[in-house]
Write a protein that holds these residues in place. Structure first.
Motif, PDB file in Angstrom:
ATOM      1  N   GLU A  30      15.276 -16.461   1.177  1.00 29.48           N
ATOM      2  CA  GLU A  30      15.491 -16.868  -0.210  1.00 29.48           C
ATOM      3  C   GLU A  30      14.146 -16.929  -0.922  1.00 29.48           C
ATOM      4  N   ARG A  31      13.897 -15.904  -1.723  1.00 26.22           N
ATOM      5  CA  ARG A  31      12.649 -15.814  -2.495  1.00 26.22           C
ATOM      6  C   ARG A  31      12.859 -14.843  -3.658  1.00 26.22           C
ATOM      7  N   PRO A  32      12.010 -14.953  -4.704  1.00 26.16           N
ATOM      8  CA  PRO A  32      12.143 -13.991  -5.811  1.00 26.16           C
ATOM      9  C   PRO A  32      11.777 -12.583  -5.341  1.00 26.16           C
ATOM     10  N   PHE A  33      12.348 -11.563  -5.942  1.00 27.21           N
ATOM     11  CA  PHE A  33      11.944 -10.176  -5.665  1.00 27.21           C
ATOM     12  C   PHE A  33      11.753  -9.440  -6.982  1.00 27.21           C
ATOM     13  N   THR A  34      10.881  -8.425  -6.950  1.00 19.13           N
ATOM     14  CA  THR A  34      10.563  -7.693  -8.185  1.00 19.13           C
ATOM     15  C   THR A  34      11.527  -6.520  -8.366  1.00 19.13           C
ATOM     16  N   VAL A  35      11.490  -5.935  -9.561  1.00 18.96           N
ATOM     17  CA  VAL A  35      12.329  -4.765  -9.844  1.00 18.96           C
ATOM     18  C   VAL A  35      11.862  -3.595  -8.974  1.00 18.96           C
ATOM     19  N   GLU A  36      10.545  -3.468  -8.775  1.00 21.57           N
ATOM     20  CA  GLU A  36      10.003  -2.373  -7.947  1.00 21.57           C
ATOM     21  C   GLU A  36      10.518  -2.503  -6.518  1.00 21.57           C
ATOM     22  N   GLU A  37      10.475  -3.739  -5.991  1.00 20.38           N
ATOM     23  CA  GLU A  37      11.000  -3.976  -4.635  1.00 20.38           C
ATOM     24  C   GLU A  37      12.471  -3.606  -4.551  1.00 20.38           C
ATOM     25  N   ALA A  38      13.194  -3.964  -5.596  1.00 14.23           N
ATOM     26  CA  ALA A  38      14.642  -3.697  -5.602  1.00 14.23           C
ATOM     27  C   ALA A  38      14.901  -2.198  -5.604  1.00 14.23           C
ATOM     28  N   LYS A  39      14.114  -1.458  -6.400  1.00 14.70           N
ATOM     29  CA  LYS A  39      14.317  -0.001  -6.478  1.00 14.70           C
ATOM     30  C   LYS A  39      14.005   0.665  -5.143  1.00 14.70           C
ATOM     31  N   ALA A  40      13.092   0.058  -4.383  1.00 15.65           N
ATOM     32  CA  ALA A  40      12.698   0.648  -3.098  1.00 15.65           C
ATOM     33  C   ALA A  40      13.537   0.102  -1.932  1.00 15.65           C
ATOM     34  N   ALA A  41      14.461  -0.820  -2.223  1.00 16.87           N
ATOM     35  CA  ALA A  41      15.232  -1.475  -1.147  1.00 16.87           C
ATOM     36  C   ALA A  41      16.247  -0.513  -0.529  1.00 16.87           C
ATOM     37  N   ASP A  42      16.754  -0.867   0.645  1.00 12.69           N
ATOM     38  CA  ASP A  42      17.773  -0.038   1.300  1.00 12.69           C
ATOM     39  C   ASP A  42      19.133  -0.230   0.650  1.00 12.69           C
ATOM     40  N   GLU A  43      19.380  -1.482   0.193  1.00 13.23           N
ATOM     41  CA  GLU A  43      20.663  -1.779  -0.443  1.00 13.23           C
ATOM     42  C   GLU A  43      20.444  -2.843  -1.515  1.00 13.23           C
TER      43      GLU A  43
END
Ligand code: PDD
Length: 287
Positions: free
Chosen positions: A228-241
């Protein structure tokens, strides 16, 4: 047959339901709400929703017009009278009608709160076509007020967000503050990196989703790792799901963020599995 709704102690056909123009919900968005989903004619996570309702009321110094038992009875009666198999029950409590417009709260001893409940039938809620293709989101700045943990009826910005998404050919919007995703317009947001599920921690920045709590519990029971932590839009775009959760979508895969495909562009295994578990367990636990 017209829908039967509940207004201040009465079950009425929807055409006969009336609220004063001086109601503070109407004039000032001074009210709170809950949406409880219905599966197989039964209420999902009812206790969680009522606990959050009590917290929202408390935070706004508003009295509850009904006990938990009474609220359960009203929910069940509406589901029964409207023959809801899959859908939801909407509940709204406002600070009532002081008889005029005034910013100052009326004395709750003189002005009872207004309570309204109605059902929405949504056949195919569990077997949703969107869950098979996944949804597309855009990102928008989070310009909402600072008490997003209170489930108030001030929903203009979330509505604007959904319209901004629609204009761009997307299904929904994720809101971003200080570079990190807070939540969706009407859902909590998650990414999956490797086997790890990442979602923003609880604070006044987001609504404390009832579906979120259940999904994180089921994920832990299935030995999935949750951070449980904040994530960035860049991280989200690079995520697996990526996925969202809410009472109206359950677990819904996200396959595109601002036009960038997530993973292989199809709902991933973790989101798909979590959706299955959530629906399966909710059917068992529904009351
Ligand atoms: N919305 N975040 C926001 C801003 C929400 O409006 C919601 C729910 C959620 C998810 O909460 P829950 O899992 O308890 O439904 C998160 C409801 C469904 C609505 O406004 O229709």
């Amino acid at each position: 047959m017209s829908r039967i709704v509940y207004v201040n102690g009465e079950y009425l056909p929807e055409e006969e339901a009336k609220i004063s123009i001086f109601d503070r919900g109407f004039l000032m968005a001074d009210g709170v709400y809950e949406v409880t989903s219905v599966l197989d004619g039964k209420l999902v996570d009812f206790e969680g929703h009522i606990a959050r309702l009590a917290r929202s009321l408390h935070e706004l110094e508003m009295a509850s017009p009904a006990t938990t038992e009474e609220l359960l009875e009203i929910h069940r009666e509406l589901v029964r009278r409207n023959r809801i198999d899959e859908g939801m029950v909407y509940l709204q409590i406002t600070r009532g009608n002081p008889g005029d417009r005034d910013f100052v709260y009326p004395d709750p001893h003189n002005v009872p709160s207004t309570i309204v409940l109605f059902t929405q039938s949504k056949p195919g809620l569990a077997d949703s076509p969107l869950a098979k293709t996944g949804m597309k989101v855009i990102t928008i700045p989070d310009i909402r007020w600072g008490r997003r943990d209170i489930k108030t009826i001030q929903l203009l910005y979330p509505s604007m967000g959904k319209m901004m998404a629609r204009h761009k050919g997307a299904d929904d919007a994720w809101m971003v503050e200080d570079g990190a995703v807070t939540e969706g317009t009407s859902n909590n947001a998650y990414i999956v990196v490797g086997q790890t599920i990442i979602t923003r921690e609880l604070s006044s920045d987001i609504l404390h989703g009832i579906t979120r709590a259940a999904v994180l519990r089921f994920a832990a029971e299935a030995q999935m790792e949750v951070v449980e932590r904040p994530f960035t839009v860049e991280e989200a775009k690079a995520a697996d799901e990526a996925f969202v959760t809410s009472a109206t979508t359950f677990v819904m895969p996200v396959v595109e963020i601002d036009g960038t495909q997530i993973g292989d562009g199809a709902p991933g295994p973790v989101s798909t599995r979590l959706r299955e578990i959530y629906i399966e367990e909710s059917r068992i636990d529904a009351i």
